[in-house]
Design an enzyme around this catalytic site. Sequence first.
Site, PDB file in Angstrom:
ATOM      1  N   PRO A  88       1.041  -1.426  -0.185  1.00  0.00           N
ATOM      2  CA  PRO A  88       0.018   0.067  -0.184  1.00  0.00           C
ATOM      3  C   PRO A  88       0.905   1.239  -0.078  1.00  0.00           C
ATOM      4  O   PRO A  88       0.403   2.342  -0.223  1.00  0.00           O
ATOM      5  CB  PRO A  88      -0.682  -0.044   1.170  1.00  0.00           C
ATOM      6  CG  PRO A  88       0.024  -0.903   2.209  1.00  0.00           C
ATOM      7  CD  PRO A  88       0.691  -1.913   1.072  1.00  0.00           C
ATOM      8  N   GLU A 115       2.037  -7.867   8.793  1.00  0.00           N
ATOM      9  CA  GLU A 115       1.904  -6.528   8.996  1.00  0.00           C
ATOM     10  C   GLU A 115       2.963  -6.164   7.848  1.00  0.00           C
ATOM     11  O   GLU A 115       3.531  -4.873   7.589  1.00  0.00           O
ATOM     12  CB  GLU A 115       2.749  -6.097  10.238  1.00  0.00           C
ATOM     13  CG  GLU A 115       1.926  -5.910  11.409  1.00  0.00           C
ATOM     14  CD  GLU A 115       0.938  -5.076  11.240  1.00  0.00           C
ATOM     15  OE1 GLU A 115       1.295  -3.885  10.651  1.00  0.00           O
ATOM     16  OE2 GLU A 115      -0.249  -5.282  11.208  1.00  0.00           O
ATOM     17  N   ARG A 153      -4.834  -8.566 -20.542  1.00  0.00           N
ATOM     18  CA  ARG A 153      -5.580  -8.199 -21.524  1.00  0.00           C
ATOM     19  C   ARG A 153      -5.013  -7.021 -22.401  1.00  0.00           C
ATOM     20  O   ARG A 153      -5.783  -6.986 -23.410  1.00  0.00           O
ATOM     21  CB  ARG A 153      -7.041  -7.575 -20.686  1.00  0.00           C
ATOM     22  CG  ARG A 153      -6.617  -6.369 -20.087  1.00  0.00           C
ATOM     23  CD  ARG A 153      -8.112  -6.053 -19.117  1.00  0.00           C
ATOM     24  NE  ARG A 153      -9.290  -5.887 -19.897  1.00  0.00           N
ATOM     25  CZ  ARG A 153      -9.427  -4.916 -20.477  1.00  0.00           C
ATOM     26  NH1 ARG A 153      -8.927  -3.833 -20.469  1.00  0.00           N
ATOM     27  NH2 ARG A 153     -10.652  -4.632 -21.308  1.00  0.00           N
ATOM     28  N   ASP A 168     -10.528   1.706 -24.141  1.00  0.00           N
ATOM     29  CA  ASP A 168     -11.121   1.435 -22.684  1.00  0.00           C
ATOM     30  C   ASP A 168     -10.749   2.779 -22.000  1.00  0.00           C
ATOM     31  O   ASP A 168      -9.850   3.677 -22.168  1.00  0.00           O
ATOM     32  CB  ASP A 168     -10.159   0.395 -21.980  1.00  0.00           C
ATOM     33  CG  ASP A 168     -10.536  -1.072 -22.098  1.00  0.00           C
ATOM     34  OD1 ASP A 168     -11.925  -1.363 -22.475  1.00  0.00           O
ATOM     35  OD2 ASP A 168      -9.866  -1.807 -22.011  1.00  0.00           O
TER      36      ASP A 168
HETATM   37  C1  LIG Z   1      -1.931  -5.753   5.965  1.00  0.00           C
HETATM   38  S1  LIG Z   1      -0.835  -5.284   4.811  1.00  0.00           S
HETATM   39  C2  LIG Z   1       0.392  -4.669   5.599  1.00  0.00           C
HETATM   40  C3  LIG Z   1       0.299  -2.866   5.462  1.00  0.00           C
HETATM   41  C4  LIG Z   1       1.639  -2.305   6.275  1.00  0.00           C
HETATM   42  N1  LIG Z   1       1.599  -2.819   7.757  1.00  0.00           N
HETATM   43  C5  LIG Z   1       1.467  -0.800   5.760  1.00  0.00           C
HETATM   44  O1  LIG Z   1       0.596  -0.013   6.932  1.00  0.00           O
HETATM   45  O2  LIG Z   1       1.697  -0.362   4.983  1.00  0.00           O
HETATM   46  C6  LIG Z   1      -0.153  -6.919   4.122  1.00  0.00           C
HETATM   47  C7  LIG Z   1       0.320  -6.900   2.617  1.00  0.00           C
HETATM   48  O3  LIG Z   1      -0.848  -6.847   2.033  1.00  0.00           O
HETATM   49  C8  LIG Z   1      -0.601  -6.267   0.739  1.00  0.00           C
HETATM   50  N2  LIG Z   1      -1.275  -5.176   0.558  1.00  0.00           N
HETATM   51  C9  LIG Z   1      -2.018  -4.351   1.331  1.00  0.00           C
HETATM   52  N3  LIG Z   1      -2.435  -3.469   0.816  1.00  0.00           N
HETATM   53  C10 LIG Z   1      -2.124  -3.322  -0.579  1.00  0.00           C
HETATM   54  C11 LIG Z   1      -2.496  -2.319  -1.477  1.00  0.00           C
HETATM   55  N4  LIG Z   1      -3.326  -1.320  -1.395  1.00  0.00           N
HETATM   56  N5  LIG Z   1      -1.804  -2.492  -2.584  1.00  0.00           N
HETATM   57  C12 LIG Z   1      -0.972  -3.510  -2.996  1.00  0.00           C
HETATM   58  N6  LIG Z   1      -0.546  -4.421  -1.948  1.00  0.00           N
HETATM   59  C13 LIG Z   1      -1.287  -4.278  -0.676  1.00  0.00           C
HETATM   60  C14 LIG Z   1       1.139  -6.036   0.736  1.00  0.00           C
HETATM   61  O4  LIG Z   1       1.788  -6.982   0.137  1.00  0.00           O
HETATM   62  C15 LIG Z   1       1.495  -5.946   2.376  1.00  0.00           C
HETATM   63  O5  LIG Z   1       2.455  -6.514   2.665  1.00  0.00           O
END
Ligand SMILES: C[S@@+](CC[C@H](N)C(=O)[O-])C[C@H]1O[C@@H](n2cnc3c(N)ncnc32)[C@H](O)[C@@H]1O
Length: 254
Positions: A88, A115, A153, A168
């Site tokens: 994220p 996490e 795609r 698109d």
């Molecule tokens: C619970 S999340 C960890 C979030 C992290 N503690 C933070 O606050 O940045 C666990 C995993 O989900 C994935 N993930 C969560 N949200 C995402 C997003 N918006 N885009 C891409 N991957 C995501 C990532 O691989 C991340 O390591």
Amino acid sequence: MRIDVLTLFPGMFAGPLGESMLKRAQEMGALTVALHDIRNHATDKHRTVDEPPYGGGGGMVMKPEPLVAAIEAVVPPGEGIPVILLSPQGRVFDQAAAFELAALPRWVLVCGHYEGVDERVRETAITDELSIGDYVLTGGELAAMVVIDAVARLLPGVLGDPTGATDDSHATGLLEYPHYTRPPVFRGLAVPDVLLSGHEANVNAWRRREALRRTWERRPDMLLNAPLSETDREFLLELAEEEIDRKRRQVRRG
Ligand SMILES: C[S@@+](CC[C@H](N)C(=O)[O-])C[C@H]1O[C@@H](n2cnc3c(N)ncnc32)[C@H](O)[C@@H]1O
């Protein structure tokens, strides 16, 4: 194209990869998705892949050794193959990023969980980070599937209609025009006459105007960067004037 996916939950991918366009892309040889279970690179008898964070706090953090070993088993360091962590905190994945990835022969997706991953994984083995939006998922698996779908795609031959992806939303810098199919009238709502006319130039002009109108109404921010012709600009001015008139009428009515 070959995409290697590193995950603790390879079973999550079976549905999306086994249906519809992703299945077709693999069957026709345009796409290979290789799933790798990170846990296979844990070295202790419990196959440990996560530990509590140093410094305290809740949750677990993915350990660096099994994850980096898993990455290096797939792409030895120095081969120049992008290794992308779903996160994220990454750059937001959009249609431009999908086109960039669609042009590459091979790349790797790393799915975090819990996490997240130990910071030293990012520092030693990750070349890029992608986020699918400003919200937090449980793990990177669903995000990886979104990225794979959006890229697959765009590969030549995957969509039956070669113009499908070029019109698109976001591919042209605009939202796409509305679509209609049979029947010609549904619950009193008729398909616009121009679409039944068979006049290709008029259909194209109508679609362009409706794409502009929809973008103006829903995502005016996109118009800042969209490539626009003189005719497009004139039409947008008409839309702006219509909106000014509408607002004036509202003000007069009180
Ligand atoms: C619970 S999340 C960890 C979030 C992290 N503690 C933070 O606050 O940045 C666990 C995993 O989900 C994935 N993930 C969560 N949200 C995402 C997003 N918006 N885009 C891409 N991957 C995501 C990532 O691989 C991340 O390591």
